[in-house]
Design a protein around this motif. Structure first.
Motif, PDB file in Angstrom:
ATOM      1  N   ALA A 141       0.838  -1.203   0.000  1.00 17.18           N
ATOM      2  CA  ALA A 141       0.000   0.000   0.000  1.00 17.18           C
ATOM      3  C   ALA A 141       0.873   1.252   0.000  1.00 17.18           C
ATOM      4  CB  ALA A 141      -0.919  -0.008   1.212  1.00 17.18           C
ATOM      5  N   GLU A 142       1.935   1.251   0.804  1.00 21.09           N
ATOM      6  CA  GLU A 142       2.856   2.379   0.826  1.00 21.09           C
ATOM      7  C   GLU A 142       3.524   2.552  -0.526  1.00 21.09           C
ATOM      8  OE1 GLU A 142       4.215   4.617   3.732  1.00 21.09           O
ATOM      9  OE2 GLU A 142       2.038   4.356   3.616  1.00 21.09           O
ATOM     10  N   HIS A 143       3.972   1.452  -1.115  1.00 19.89           N
ATOM     11  CA  HIS A 143       4.653   1.534  -2.416  1.00 19.89           C
ATOM     12  C   HIS A 143       3.721   2.115  -3.480  1.00 19.89           C
ATOM     13  CE1 HIS A 143       7.764   0.120  -5.339  1.00 19.89           C
ATOM     14  NE2 HIS A 143       6.738   0.333  -6.145  1.00 19.89           N
ATOM     15  N   LEU A 144       2.502   1.624  -3.535  1.00 17.22           N
ATOM     16  CA  LEU A 144       1.561   2.094  -4.545  1.00 17.22           C
ATOM     17  C   LEU A 144       1.182   3.554  -4.330  1.00 17.22           C
ATOM     18  CD1 LEU A 144      -0.764  -1.034  -4.858  1.00 17.22           C
ATOM     19  CD2 LEU A 144       1.121  -0.354  -6.371  1.00 17.22           C
ATOM     20  N   ALA A 145       1.361   4.044  -3.100  1.00 16.78           N
ATOM     21  CA  ALA A 145       1.116   5.456  -2.810  1.00 16.78           C
ATOM     22  C   ALA A 145       2.350   6.312  -3.064  1.00 16.78           C
ATOM     23  CB  ALA A 145       0.658   5.613  -1.359  1.00 16.78           C
ATOM     24  N   GLY A 146       3.418   5.704  -3.579  1.00 12.08           N
ATOM     25  CA  GLY A 146       4.611   6.456  -3.926  1.00 12.08           C
ATOM     26  C   GLY A 146       5.614   6.587  -2.806  1.00 12.08           C
ATOM     27  N   ARG A 147       5.546   5.676  -1.810  1.00 11.66           N
ATOM     28  CA  ARG A 147       6.456   5.737  -0.675  1.00 11.66           C
ATOM     29  C   ARG A 147       7.136   4.394  -0.482  1.00 11.66           C
ATOM     30  NH1 ARG A 147       1.780   8.408   1.106  1.00 11.66           N
ATOM     31  NH2 ARG A 147       1.049   6.502   2.124  1.00 11.66           N
ATOM     32  N   VAL A 148       8.447   4.358  -0.754  1.00  5.09           N
ATOM     33  CA  VAL A 148       9.243   3.159  -0.503  1.00  5.09           C
ATOM     34  C   VAL A 148       9.850   3.287   0.889  1.00  5.09           C
ATOM     35  CG1 VAL A 148      11.224   1.782  -1.221  1.00  5.09           C
ATOM     36  CG2 VAL A 148       9.757   2.862  -2.949  1.00  5.09           C
ATOM     37  N   GLY A 149       9.602   2.304   1.739  1.00  3.97           N
ATOM     38  CA  GLY A 149      10.126   2.331   3.100  1.00  3.97           C
ATOM     39  C   GLY A 149      11.255   1.338   3.283  1.00  3.97           C
ATOM     40  N   ALA A 150      12.009   1.506   4.365  1.00  3.32           N
ATOM     41  CA  ALA A 150      13.203   0.697   4.606  1.00  3.32           C
ATOM     42  C   ALA A 150      12.959  -0.645   5.284  1.00  3.32           C
ATOM     43  CB  ALA A 150      14.204   1.503   5.434  1.00  3.32           C
ATOM     44  N   PRO A 151      11.950  -0.825   6.144  1.00  2.00           N
ATOM     45  CA  PRO A 151      11.918  -2.022   6.986  1.00  2.00           C
ATOM     46  C   PRO A 151      11.992  -3.349   6.236  1.00  2.00           C
ATOM     47  CG  PRO A 151      10.375  -0.412   7.837  1.00  2.00           C
ATOM     48  CD  PRO A 151      10.883   0.131   6.530  1.00  2.00           C
ATOM     49  N   HIS A 152      11.339  -3.469   5.078  1.00  4.20           N
ATOM     50  CA  HIS A 152      11.337  -4.734   4.338  1.00  4.20           C
ATOM     51  C   HIS A 152      12.046  -4.617   2.987  1.00  4.20           C
ATOM     52  CE1 HIS A 152       8.762  -6.992   7.104  1.00  4.20           C
ATOM     53  NE2 HIS A 152       8.132  -5.844   7.307  1.00  4.20           N
ATOM     54  N   LEU A 153      12.781  -3.545   2.769  1.00  2.00           N
ATOM     55  CA  LEU A 153      13.385  -3.302   1.464  1.00  2.00           C
ATOM     56  C   LEU A 153      14.650  -4.137   1.279  1.00  2.00           C
ATOM     57  CD1 LEU A 153      13.378  -1.615  -1.174  1.00  2.00           C
ATOM     58  CD2 LEU A 153      14.825   0.048   0.038  1.00  2.00           C
ATOM     59  N   ALA A 206      23.075   1.925   0.698  1.00  2.00           N
ATOM     60  CA  ALA A 206      23.109   3.365   0.965  1.00  2.00           C
ATOM     61  C   ALA A 206      21.720   3.973   0.879  1.00  2.00           C
ATOM     62  CB  ALA A 206      24.062   4.051  -0.020  1.00  2.00           C
ATOM     63  N   VAL A 207      20.970   3.631  -0.142  1.00  2.33           N
ATOM     64  CA  VAL A 207      19.607   4.162  -0.275  1.00  2.33           C
ATOM     65  C   VAL A 207      18.736   3.694   0.886  1.00  2.33           C
ATOM     66  CG1 VAL A 207      17.517   4.109  -1.681  1.00  2.33           C
ATOM     67  CG2 VAL A 207      19.740   4.439  -2.772  1.00  2.33           C
ATOM     68  N   ALA A 208      18.847   2.404   1.241  1.00  2.00           N
ATOM     69  CA  ALA A 208      18.048   1.892   2.355  1.00  2.00           C
ATOM     70  C   ALA A 208      18.377   2.626   3.657  1.00  2.00           C
ATOM     71  CB  ALA A 208      18.283   0.390   2.516  1.00  2.00           C
ATOM     72  N   ALA A 209      19.667   2.953   3.857  1.00  2.00           N
ATOM     73  CA  ALA A 209      20.061   3.678   5.070  1.00  2.00           C
ATOM     74  C   ALA A 209      19.447   5.071   5.107  1.00  2.00           C
ATOM     75  CB  ALA A 209      21.580   3.764   5.141  1.00  2.00           C
ATOM     76  N   LEU A 210      19.382   5.736   3.958  1.00  5.07           N
ATOM     77  CA  LEU A 210      18.766   7.059   3.911  1.00  5.07           C
ATOM     78  C   LEU A 210      17.259   6.981   4.114  1.00  5.07           C
ATOM     79  CD1 LEU A 210      20.863   8.561   0.995  1.00  5.07           C
ATOM     80  CD2 LEU A 210      20.952   9.225   3.405  1.00  5.07           C
ATOM     81  N   LEU A 211      16.633   5.953   3.574  1.00  5.39           N
ATOM     82  CA  LEU A 211      15.195   5.776   3.807  1.00  5.39           C
ATOM     83  C   LEU A 211      14.920   5.507   5.283  1.00  5.39           C
ATOM     84  CD1 LEU A 211      14.347   3.552   0.704  1.00  5.39           C
ATOM     85  CD2 LEU A 211      13.647   5.923   1.059  1.00  5.39           C
ATOM     86  N   ALA A 212      15.803   4.753   5.933  1.00  6.86           N
ATOM     87  CA  ALA A 212      15.631   4.472   7.355  1.00  6.86           C
ATOM     88  C   ALA A 212      15.794   5.739   8.182  1.00  6.86           C
ATOM     89  CB  ALA A 212      16.627   3.409   7.798  1.00  6.86           C
ATOM     90  N   ARG A 213      16.717   6.600   7.781  1.00  5.65           N
ATOM     91  CA  ARG A 213      16.976   7.818   8.554  1.00  5.65           C
ATOM     92  C   ARG A 213      15.925   8.894   8.311  1.00  5.65           C
ATOM     93  NH1 ARG A 213      22.613  10.794   9.744  1.00  5.65           N
ATOM     94  NH2 ARG A 213      22.648   8.957  11.092  1.00  5.65           N
ATOM     95  N   HIS A 214      15.572   9.103   7.040  1.00  2.00           N
ATOM     96  CA  HIS A 214      14.720  10.253   6.705  1.00  2.00           C
ATOM     97  C   HIS A 214      13.274   9.882   6.402  1.00  2.00           C
ATOM     98  CE1 HIS A 214      18.289  12.727   6.651  1.00  2.00           C
ATOM     99  NE2 HIS A 214      18.860  11.923   5.780  1.00  2.00           N
ATOM    100  N   GLY A 215      12.973   8.600   6.392  1.00  2.00           N
ATOM    101  CA  GLY A 215      11.601   8.179   6.159  1.00  2.00           C
ATOM    102  C   GLY A 215      11.353   7.760   4.722  1.00  2.00           C
ATOM    103  N   PRO A 216      10.197   7.146   4.457  1.00  2.00           N
ATOM    104  CA  PRO A 216       9.873   6.667   3.109  1.00  2.00           C
ATOM    105  C   PRO A 216       9.959   7.784   2.075  1.00  2.00           C
ATOM    106  CG  PRO A 216       8.302   5.819   4.706  1.00  2.00           C
ATOM    107  CD  PRO A 216       9.123   6.853   5.423  1.00  2.00           C
ATOM    108  N   ALA A 217      10.306   7.393   0.843  1.00  2.00           N
ATOM    109  CA  ALA A 217      10.461   8.365  -0.240  1.00  2.00           C
ATOM    110  C   ALA A 217      10.056   7.718  -1.551  1.00  2.00           C
ATOM    111  CB  ALA A 217      11.911   8.852  -0.313  1.00  2.00           C
ATOM    112  N   ALA A 218       9.842   8.542  -2.550  1.00  2.00           N
ATOM    113  CA  ALA A 218       9.500   8.051  -3.876  1.00  2.00           C
ATOM    114  C   ALA A 218      10.638   7.210  -4.449  1.00  2.00           C
ATOM    115  CB  ALA A 218       9.192   9.220  -4.809  1.00  2.00           C
ATOM    116  N   ARG A 219      10.303   6.356  -5.383  1.00  2.00           N
ATOM    117  CA  ARG A 219      11.267   5.411  -5.964  1.00  2.00           C
ATOM    118  C   ARG A 219      12.520   6.109  -6.467  1.00  2.00           C
ATOM    119  NH1 ARG A 219      14.871   3.055  -8.185  1.00  2.00           N
ATOM    120  NH2 ARG A 219      14.740   1.159  -9.461  1.00  2.00           N
TER     121      ARG A 219
END
Length: 305
Positions: free
Chosen positions: A197-209, A222-235
């Motif tokens: 649901a998050e992905h389809l809304a344009g938000r990739v998150g770190a926990p299961h990436l 590196a990208v996963a670490a930034l998503l973990a620090r700053h929160g979900p982001a677009a692809r």
């Protein structure tokens, strides 16, 4: 448990070891999907008995594009009326998500795949969501994958397919969103519903990436670490702009789109693990390269404009 062949499950063992998810997505920009309902042989596409000359053409065309060949079916092994479908999915060098679809009833209809692999495909299609449920390849893929496929299929019946081996059996249930080129792992039904649901809304998150398939493992980490620090982001919110080898791994420079830092540096440590059993069927232990983000630094803050 690891010594008991009858009870060994690779996904349980990987969780007990704490195997990291980030950096484990296999490289890929092009995928071929061939609908094949019912049971799948252990070796997937190679075992479905297509006419030999056609198989040779398909393999040659796929190899030329470095495409991955996957069998797919709708969850529950339901038999949809009409011909079976095939698709060629592209994630091109500019990040565009392209697809070509067709149908097949007899083997020679799959020559359309060969032609589609030579073409650019078109944009504007909905994403394709795959869940590995290839039980004859690895038990964990069936035990963990099928409940996830059923849960997602109930919510997204037009997007969701079960598929053959995606790679990383020990991270089952595995999910791929294509041609976005995003792999997720260690999913169960509830986490899969939330993650997709998050992905389809344009938000990739770190926990299961697990990672982005157009990036090498240190860049995925590196990208996963930034998503973990700053929160979900677009692809495509982050772009790798530089990598430098170090004694212990890599330093990766990542540019971010607002509101994320314009430039970050992620230090990734790489090491070879001790040998472990990595799949349910593979009794011989194997080592693998593990990648871990050990430092994240903001070099240039968010664009104040």
């Amino acid at each position: 448990m690891a010594g008991d062949l009858a009870r060994f499950f690779c996904a349980e063992a990987a969780r007990e070891r704490g195997d990291g998810l980030a950096g484990t997505a296999p490289y890929g920009r092009v995928w071929v999907l061939i609908e094949h309902p019912g049971g799948w042989p252990p070796n997937g596409f190679e075992g479905i008995g297509l006419e030999p000359a056609l198989s040779a053409r398909l393999f040659a065309a796929a190899r030329a594009r470095r495409a991955r060949l996957l069998l797919v079916r709708r969850p529950g092994r339901r038999r949809d009326a009409g011909p079976r479908r095939w698709a060629v999915l592209h994630h091109d060098e500019h990040g565009a998500h392209r697809q070509t679809w067709g149908t097949w009833e007899k083997d020679t209809d799959l020559d359309g795949v060969v032609e589609a692999l030579r073409g650019p495909g078109t944009t504007g299609h909905p994403p394709v969501v795959l869940v590995c449920a290839h039980g004859t390849h690895d038990v964990c893929c069936a035990v963990r994958g099928r409940p996830v496929a059923a849960a997602l299929g109930a919510r997204h019946p037009d997007l969701l397919w079960e598929c053959t081996h995606l790679g990383g059996d020990r991270f089952a249930a595995n999910l791929a969103v294509l041609p976005d080129g995003v792999y997720y792992g260690n999913l169960d039904a509830p986490s899969a519903v939330t993650t997709l649901a998050e992905h389809l809304a344009g938000r990739v998150g770190a926990p299961h990436l697990r990672g982005y398939t157009d990036l090498p493992p240190p860049a995925q980490v590196a990208v996963a670490a930034l998503l973990a620090r700053h929160g979900p982001a677009a692809r495509h919110a982050y772009e790798i702009v530089g990598t430098r080898r170090t004694d212990s791994g890599w330093r990766v420079h990542v540019a971010g789109a607002p509101p994320y830092p314009r430039l970050s540096e992620v230090e990734v440590r790489t090491h070879r693990t001790a040998p472990h059993r990595l799949t349910c069927r593979g009794a011989t232990p194997s080592a693998f390269l593990a990648h871990e983000a050990v430092a994240v630094r903001t070099l240039c803050g968010p664009d104040s404009r």
